[in-house]
Design a protein around this motif. Structure first.
Motif, PDB file in Angstrom:
ATOM      1  N   LEU A   1     -38.241 -15.342 -45.918  1.00  0.00           N
ATOM      2  CA  LEU A   1     -39.063 -14.861 -44.810  1.00  0.00           C
ATOM      3  C   LEU A   1     -39.136 -15.916 -43.721  1.00  0.00           C
ATOM      4  CD1 LEU A   1     -41.036 -12.657 -43.733  1.00  0.00           C
ATOM      5  CD2 LEU A   1     -42.860 -13.887 -44.949  1.00  0.00           C
ATOM      6  N   SER A   2     -38.963 -15.470 -42.480  1.00  0.00           N
ATOM      7  CA  SER A   2     -39.102 -16.395 -41.351  1.00  0.00           C
ATOM      8  C   SER A   2     -39.634 -15.645 -40.140  1.00  0.00           C
ATOM      9  CB  SER A   2     -37.764 -17.046 -40.998  1.00  0.00           C
ATOM     10  OG  SER A   2     -36.820 -16.071 -40.607  1.00  0.00           O
ATOM     11  N   ALA A   3     -40.517 -16.296 -39.423  1.00  0.00           N
ATOM     12  CA  ALA A   3     -40.986 -15.769 -38.147  1.00  0.00           C
ATOM     13  C   ALA A   3     -40.088 -16.332 -37.054  1.00  0.00           C
ATOM     14  CB  ALA A   3     -42.433 -16.166 -37.902  1.00  0.00           C
ATOM     15  N   THR A   4     -40.118 -15.709 -35.908  1.00  0.00           N
ATOM     16  CA  THR A   4     -39.331 -16.179 -34.778  1.00  0.00           C
ATOM     17  C   THR A   4     -39.630 -17.657 -34.522  1.00  0.00           C
ATOM     18  OG1 THR A   4     -39.411 -13.967 -33.812  1.00  0.00           O
ATOM     19  CG2 THR A   4     -38.815 -15.782 -32.336  1.00  0.00           C
ATOM     20  N   GLY A   5     -38.572 -18.459 -34.501  1.00  0.00           N
ATOM     21  CA  GLY A   5     -38.720 -19.880 -34.207  1.00  0.00           C
ATOM     22  C   GLY A   5     -39.009 -20.760 -35.405  1.00  0.00           C
ATOM     23  N   THR A   6     -39.051 -20.194 -36.612  1.00  0.00           N
ATOM     24  CA  THR A   6     -39.285 -21.015 -37.805  1.00  0.00           C
ATOM     25  C   THR A   6     -38.151 -20.809 -38.800  1.00  0.00           C
ATOM     26  OG1 THR A   6     -40.625 -19.320 -38.899  1.00  0.00           O
ATOM     27  CG2 THR A   6     -41.801 -20.941 -37.571  1.00  0.00           C
ATOM     28  N   ASP A   7     -37.999 -21.775 -39.685  1.00  0.00           N
ATOM     29  CA  ASP A   7     -36.959 -21.691 -40.712  1.00  0.00           C
ATOM     30  C   ASP A   7     -37.384 -20.730 -41.816  1.00  0.00           C
ATOM     31  OD1 ASP A   7     -35.340 -23.579 -39.428  1.00  0.00           O
ATOM     32  OD2 ASP A   7     -36.341 -25.246 -40.442  1.00  0.00           O
ATOM     33  N   PRO A   8     -36.410 -20.074 -42.449  1.00  0.00           N
ATOM     34  CA  PRO A   8     -36.728 -19.169 -43.561  1.00  0.00           C
ATOM     35  C   PRO A   8     -37.338 -19.921 -44.738  1.00  0.00           C
ATOM     36  CG  PRO A   8     -34.459 -18.866 -42.814  1.00  0.00           C
ATOM     37  CD  PRO A   8     -34.978 -20.082 -42.139  1.00  0.00           C
ATOM     38  N   ARG A   9     -38.256 -19.246 -45.406  1.00  0.00           N
ATOM     39  CA  ARG A   9     -38.933 -19.780 -46.584  1.00  0.00           C
ATOM     40  C   ARG A   9     -38.787 -18.776 -47.721  1.00  0.00           C
ATOM     41  NH1 ARG A   9     -39.031 -23.806 -43.944  1.00  0.00           N
ATOM     42  NH2 ARG A   9     -40.793 -24.682 -42.846  1.00  0.00           N
ATOM     43  N   PRO A  10     -38.546 -19.252 -48.955  1.00  0.00           N
ATOM     44  CA  PRO A  10     -38.532 -18.311 -50.075  1.00  0.00           C
ATOM     45  C   PRO A  10     -39.956 -17.806 -50.317  1.00  0.00           C
ATOM     46  CG  PRO A  10     -38.248 -20.563 -50.857  1.00  0.00           C
ATOM     47  CD  PRO A  10     -38.271 -20.628 -49.365  1.00  0.00           C
TER      48      PRO A  10
ATOM     49  N   THR B   1     -49.924 -22.826 -43.736  1.00  0.00           N
ATOM     50  CA  THR B   1     -48.466 -22.823 -43.839  1.00  0.00           C
ATOM     51  C   THR B   1     -47.881 -22.202 -42.579  1.00  0.00           C
ATOM     52  OG1 THR B   1     -48.437 -20.641 -44.868  1.00  0.00           O
ATOM     53  CG2 THR B   1     -48.538 -22.564 -46.358  1.00  0.00           C
ATOM     54  N   ASP B   2     -46.579 -22.397 -42.373  1.00  0.00           N
ATOM     55  CA  ASP B   2     -45.911 -21.751 -41.234  1.00  0.00           C
ATOM     56  C   ASP B   2     -46.160 -20.247 -41.250  1.00  0.00           C
ATOM     57  OD1 ASP B   2     -44.853 -24.187 -40.483  1.00  0.00           O
ATOM     58  OD2 ASP B   2     -42.831 -23.763 -41.223  1.00  0.00           O
ATOM     59  N   ILE B   3     -45.970 -19.622 -42.419  1.00  0.00           N
ATOM     60  CA  ILE B   3     -46.117 -18.172 -42.524  1.00  0.00           C
ATOM     61  C   ILE B   3     -47.562 -17.750 -42.252  1.00  0.00           C
ATOM     62  CG2 ILE B   3     -45.951 -16.179 -44.083  1.00  0.00           C
ATOM     63  CD1 ILE B   3     -43.212 -17.284 -43.132  1.00  0.00           C
ATOM     64  N   GLY B   4     -48.526 -18.489 -42.786  1.00  0.00           N
ATOM     65  CA  GLY B   4     -49.931 -18.177 -42.541  1.00  0.00           C
ATOM     66  C   GLY B   4     -50.282 -18.241 -41.063  1.00  0.00           C
ATOM     67  N   GLU B   5     -49.814 -19.275 -40.389  1.00  0.00           N
ATOM     68  CA  GLU B   5     -50.095 -19.422 -38.959  1.00  0.00           C
ATOM     69  C   GLU B   5     -49.327 -18.401 -38.122  1.00  0.00           C
ATOM     70  OE1 GLU B   5     -49.453 -23.584 -38.106  1.00  0.00           O
ATOM     71  OE2 GLU B   5     -51.234 -24.161 -39.254  1.00  0.00           O
ATOM     72  N   ASP B   6     -48.076 -18.120 -38.514  1.00  0.00           N
ATOM     73  CA  ASP B   6     -47.285 -17.120 -37.785  1.00  0.00           C
ATOM     74  C   ASP B   6     -47.883 -15.725 -37.929  1.00  0.00           C
ATOM     75  OD1 ASP B   6     -45.514 -19.096 -36.966  1.00  0.00           O
ATOM     76  OD2 ASP B   6     -44.076 -18.697 -38.570  1.00  0.00           O
TER      77      ASP B   6
ATOM     78  N   ALA C   1     -40.869 -11.188 -37.261  1.00  0.00           N
ATOM     79  CA  ALA C   1     -40.316 -11.922 -38.392  1.00  0.00           C
ATOM     80  C   ALA C   1     -39.096 -11.204 -38.947  1.00  0.00           C
ATOM     81  CB  ALA C   1     -41.376 -12.078 -39.477  1.00  0.00           C
ATOM     82  N   ARG C   2     -38.398 -11.912 -39.830  1.00  0.00           N
ATOM     83  CA  ARG C   2     -37.225 -11.376 -40.528  1.00  0.00           C
ATOM     84  C   ARG C   2     -37.357 -11.715 -42.005  1.00  0.00           C
ATOM     85  NH1 ARG C   2     -31.380 -11.938 -38.123  1.00  0.00           N
ATOM     86  NH2 ARG C   2     -32.062  -9.929 -37.329  1.00  0.00           N
ATOM     87  N   TYR C   3     -37.046 -10.717 -42.841  1.00  0.00           N
ATOM     88  CA  TYR C   3     -37.047 -10.908 -44.286  1.00  0.00           C
ATOM     89  C   TYR C   3     -35.657 -10.554 -44.785  1.00  0.00           C
ATOM     90  CZ  TYR C   3     -38.927 -10.957 -49.054  1.00  0.00           C
ATOM     91  OH  TYR C   3     -39.197 -11.253 -50.367  1.00  0.00           O
TER      92      TYR C   3
END
Length: 157
Positions: free
Chosen positions: A22-31, A51-56, A63-65
């Motif tokens: 999972l990644s939001a625009t402008g962030t690296d993917p995270r498992p 976390t990046d995901i929490g803040e995004d 985002a992209r999954y």
């Protein structure tokens, strides 16, 4: 495979996948492990507040999954939107022992963030079986046919 069939296949098979990227625009993917809920039209995630995901998700970012599962026979790139869900009922519904491993105070931990990923569109590859895929590749090797191991297409949710 029609759009409707591919959507049905997506929801049927994504329930058998444990983790994607999972990644939001402008962030690296995270498992991230997801909880698929067809009736909600959403994939649910649990993360920590800072976390990046929490803040995004708090910012409502696109985002992209990405899903890659040979066992579930699905590969997908899903685009959508992140948001924070504050419903305790929804948290209770999706909470699992695996989620508890990440939070000292369980679902009552102040750091828990329930994230909703609402898909907008996806490109999906759904194969029927390994045997069929091998058969299709072998058939195409000895004929002019192109291998067709399963469904592929772009859908909108």
């Amino acid at each position: 495979m029609s759009d409707h069939d591919l959507k049905t296949t997506f929801w049927d098979r994504v329930e058998n996948v444990n983790v994607g990227m999972l990644s939001a625009t402008g962030t690296d993917p995270r498992p991230m492990a997801h909880h698929a809920r067809r009736d909600d039209g959403a994939l649910w995630f649990l993360t920590a507040k800072h976390t990046d995901i929490g803040e995004d998700a708090a910012a409502g970012k696109d985002a992209r999954y990405q899903i890659a599962s040979g066992d579930a026979k699905i590969y997908a790139v899903v685009d959508g939107t992140l948001s924070i869900e504050s419903s305790r009922d929804k948290l209770d519904e999706i909470w699992s022992p695996m989620d508890a491993a990440w939070f000292e105070e369980g679902k009552d931990d102040e750091d828990v963030r329930l994230v909703r990923f609402t898909p907008k569109s996806a490109e999906i590859w759904a194969h029927d079986s390994t045997a069929k895929a091998f058969y299709e590749m072998a058939k195409s090797a000895v004929s002019d046919d192109v291998a067709n191991p399963g469904g592929h297409g772009k859908i909108s949710f």
